[in-house]
Write an enzyme that holds these catalytic residues in place. Structure first.
Site: not given
Ligand SMILES: Cc1ncc(COP(=O)(O)O)c(C=O)c1O
Lengths: 357, 391
Positions: B155, B183, B205, B241, B329
């Protein structure tokens, strides 16, 4: 004008930022992370350095609709404030860490970074007035006045500072916070020293400086009247907690008169012996007009929230001398002497210096 | 505003948003036995089939969850617990040094609270894992490894991992292999069955679906101990649910993202290449991080020598440009990225990094805006960093 609002998470800095927005400045909020490990700092609604404070600051910035960032100043804070605090006690002096934080962190490290990043000034929630004439004055709220801990600031620092709260009382600030929907409106005031989690300054110093047993000596007789486990545990003027083995011959209470680190001795004596009518100080800063060529009549304050005494002050190179009109008790080296000129529009800070003896 | 942070979250696709709203208007709990419940269940099961179809899985392998973090935790902890319960000496986890915190912290938690041993796989300077390192790890400890987890694509720096090769190595030793493909889905071709992985995380998302909905694809023969106990709605592995509207919108988005992947990647990679080229011209000292070839199409990640990433972010934000330092962070204070550090960067270089990520709404104007603002921002950030006392 782009300004940086330092937001501690308390009510004052939140309202100061709000007023800066209202005044039409382009405001960015910044919370200073000062603790290396926030859990070890005071928790609860203390308005300084905990995670909760950081979240409160962020929430206030969101309500105001301004950008918000956290700046990590922990290393600087430790070197310039915490380590300095410990070293000053070890040297037999009584430091004021809030003053040091203003001098070295808020209006130095933070201000310099802000200027480099294109900001024109720093806004804080200090209770003091700084008007168009460039003079620093006491707040209209005498109980909350913080001009004493700002008096170390130089002309250049003041020229880039904005204190929007000086014309308001604390009660007015709280009411305004509530009106503006800032959740910190009724957050308790911060007290004490933010980096000493339990408020136990002696314990904090003992942990860092270790035990250093020594003698407590009577100033009049020269006799050893007790022992201590570290001279840094004492402050000039202190009466409680002396644990003397022998009562004074006259049966009257004893006070700490001086601390001598070289011999690790604490000297005690009667109240009158504490009285001082001359003060010498070093590293003067003069912002209330031209640096005086000769002695001037003014008022001086010798500790935070301390009494104000009429005095004659003169500057001599890197030294400041004050002749007090009436004697004062418990003047401690390491504290600041701040000179004020009485003024109906708010007493004006003339200058300050660090008390040496 | 120039939104250059699609890897953090990307705008919902219109069709996903419409599907969400239409479904959210309907009443019905997918577990209820009456007509309204049956309708909700039908929507959920159709969605499951859609997700399975485009990702190369069987419908029964799709477990809907509350997002990527939950899926990662379920895969790492759940498979670890199940495999260790079957054999007590199987208490080793193998993971990579560049995982997202959703995996990293789950692994750390197993080490701290469950007595798990961890084998960390290193990466090279481009952030790539070497299947041979996994082979060596499994040759030494394979018998005691409960689960291997390694992300499909990073990411922060955008490096795409050789997932099929890694999965094949794990398979040789009969160890379940989980991959966080959050990603990757919609950005590069992802096929669950063909890749040979046993578990795969995807979240809504990052691909045009809603936040707070995701899935874990879990092979039928891999057991996972639940994190959430309750009604057992999802294969008895996940309770709660079902979020019918969220799941429907998620499935619409996954389908659109996967079907449109090739066209999307070509468009976004061209724009990204232009961004990289123009950033290099504007700031010649810049260091481009990550693998130049095996890389997510929308990712551009740089170190700006002599700057602090958080100062650059503040300055760009003030110019209406949204990007990320990419690092997590801790207590609101930016930490040097563990990914950059694992790639061999020093602290200063790690702190000087900034990530720009493009997505389905990105345009050349976004790149123009960045290039217009960047040189002045770099200049100022340098001046600010020069004030810093040496650590
Ligand atoms: C590689 C990776 N793993 C896990 C997550 C966490 O996913 P979520 O925000 O749906 O909990 C993210 C994004 O925040 C991500 O980029």
């Amino acid at each position: 004008m782009r300004v940086l609002a330092a937001m501690s998470g308390g009510v004052d800095s939140a309202v100061a930022a709000a007023r800066a927005v209202q005044a039409g400045y382009d405001v960015t909020g910044v919370h200073l992370a000062l603790a290396r490990n926030p859990q070890t700092y005071r928790t609860g609604a203390r308005g300084c350095c905990t995670l909760e404070d950081s979240r409160d600051a962020r929430r206030a910035a969101d309500v105001l609709g301004i950008p918000f960032y956290v700046w990590d100043m922990a290393d600087r804070f430790h070197a310039d404030v915490v380590d300095d605090f410990v070293a000053e006690y070890a040297a037999g002096r009584t430091p004021n860490p809030c003053l040091r934080c203003n001098e070295k962190i808020k209006f130095a490290a933070v201000l310099d970074r802000a200027v480099a990043l294109g900001f024109d000034a720093v806004v804080t929630g200090h209770h003091a007035r700084l008007g168009a004439d460039g003079l620093l004055r006491r707040s209209v709220d005498p109980a909350k006045d913080q001009s004493y801990v700002l008096a170390v600031l130089t002309r250049a620092q003041l020229d880039r500072s904005i204190f929007p709260l000086g014309d308001s009382t604390k009660a007015e600030v709280r009411a305004e916070a509530a009106r503006r929907g800032l959740a910190v409106a009724d957050k308790p005031d911060s007290h004490d020293i933010c980096f000493i989690a339990d408020g136990d300054t002696r314990g904090f110093l003992a942990q860092r400086l270790g035990e250093a047993p020594g003698e407590v000596v009577d100033a009049l007789t020269g006799a050893v009247v007790g022992s201590h486990s570290g001279a840094y545990q004492y402050t000039v003027g202190q009466r409680r907690g002396l644990h003397l083995d022998r009562p004074a011959p006259d049966g009257r209470p004893r006070y700490v008169l001086s601390i001598t680190p070289v011999t690790n001795t604490v000297t005690v004596g009667p109240a009158e012996a504490l009285e001082v009518d001359r003060v010498r100080a070093v590293r003067p800063v003069w912002t209330g007009g031209a640096r005086p060529g000769g002695p001037i009549e003014c008022e001086v304050q010798l500790r935070a929230h301390g009494d104000v005494v009429p005095a004659t002050v003169s500057l001599d190179g890197d030294a400041l001398h004050a002749e007090l009109r009436r004697p004062v008790r418990g003047v401690a080296a390491g504290q600041a002497i701040v000179a004020y000129r009485p003024d109906p529009a708010g007493d004006v800070v003339l200058g300050s210096a660090t008390i040496s003896d | 505003m120039a939104y250059l942070d699609h890897a953090a979250t990307t705008p919902m696709l219109d069709e996903a948003l419409e599907a969400y709203v239409a479904t959210a208007r309907e009443v019905g709990n997918a577990s209820s036995l009456h007509a309204a419940g049956r309708r909700a269940r039908r929507r959920v099961e159709e969605s499951r089939e859609r997700v399975a179809a485009v990702l190369g899985a069987r419908p029964s392998e799709v477990i809907f969850t509350g997002g990527g973090t939950e899926s990662d935790n379920l895969a790492v902890k759940g498979v670890f617990w199940a495999r260790r319960a079957a054999r007590a000496d199987r208490n080793r986890v193998v993971s990579s040094a560049v995982e997202h915190h959703a995996v990293l912290d789950a692994v750390d938690w197993l080490a701290g609270h469950e007595g798990a041993e961890v084998g960390w796989l290193p990466v090279d300077a481009a952030g790539r894992l070497d299947p041979e390192r996994l082979r060596a790890e499994l040759a030494a400890h394979g018998d005691r490894v409960a689960v291997v987890t390694a992300m499909w694509a990073n990411n922060e720096v955008g490096t795409v991992q050789p997932v099929a090769e890694l999965a094949a190595v794990a398979a040789e030793h009969g160890v379940p292999f989980h991959t966080d493909a959050i990603q990757a889905v919609g950005q590069v071709p992802v096929d669950f069955a063909a890749s040979g992985v046993s578990a795969l995380t995807v979240t809504g998302h990052k691909l045009g679906g809603p936040t707070g909905v995701g899935a874990l694809l879990l092979a039928r023969d891999v057991a996972a101990t639940p994190l959430l106990h309750g009604g057992g709605q999802e294969r008895d592995v996940r309770s709660g649910t079902l979020d019918t509207a969220g799941i429907v919108a998620f499935a619409v988005a996954v389908e659109a993202a996967v079907k449109g992947q090739q066209e999307y990647a070509a468009h976004v990679a061209a724009l990204r290449d232009e961004l990289v080229e123009r950033v290099r011209q504007a700031v010649p000292e810049v260091i481009f991080n990550g693998d130049p070839v095996d890389r997510l199409p929308g990712n551009a990640h740089f170190s700006f020598p002599g700057c602090e990433g958080d100062a650059l972010l503040l300055l760009l934000d003030a110019q209406g440009i949204a990007c990320s330092t990419g690092s997590a962070c801790s207590a609101g204070v930016a930490q040097p990225s563990h990914v950059l550090l694992a790639m061999g960067a020093d602290d200063d270089r790690a702190r000087s990094s900034l990530r720009f990520t493009l997505g389905h709404t990105s345009t050349r104007e976004d790149v123009d805006a960045l290039i217009a603002a960047l040189p002045a921002a770099v200049d100022r950030a340098r001046r600010a960093a020069a004030l810093r006392t040496p650590r």
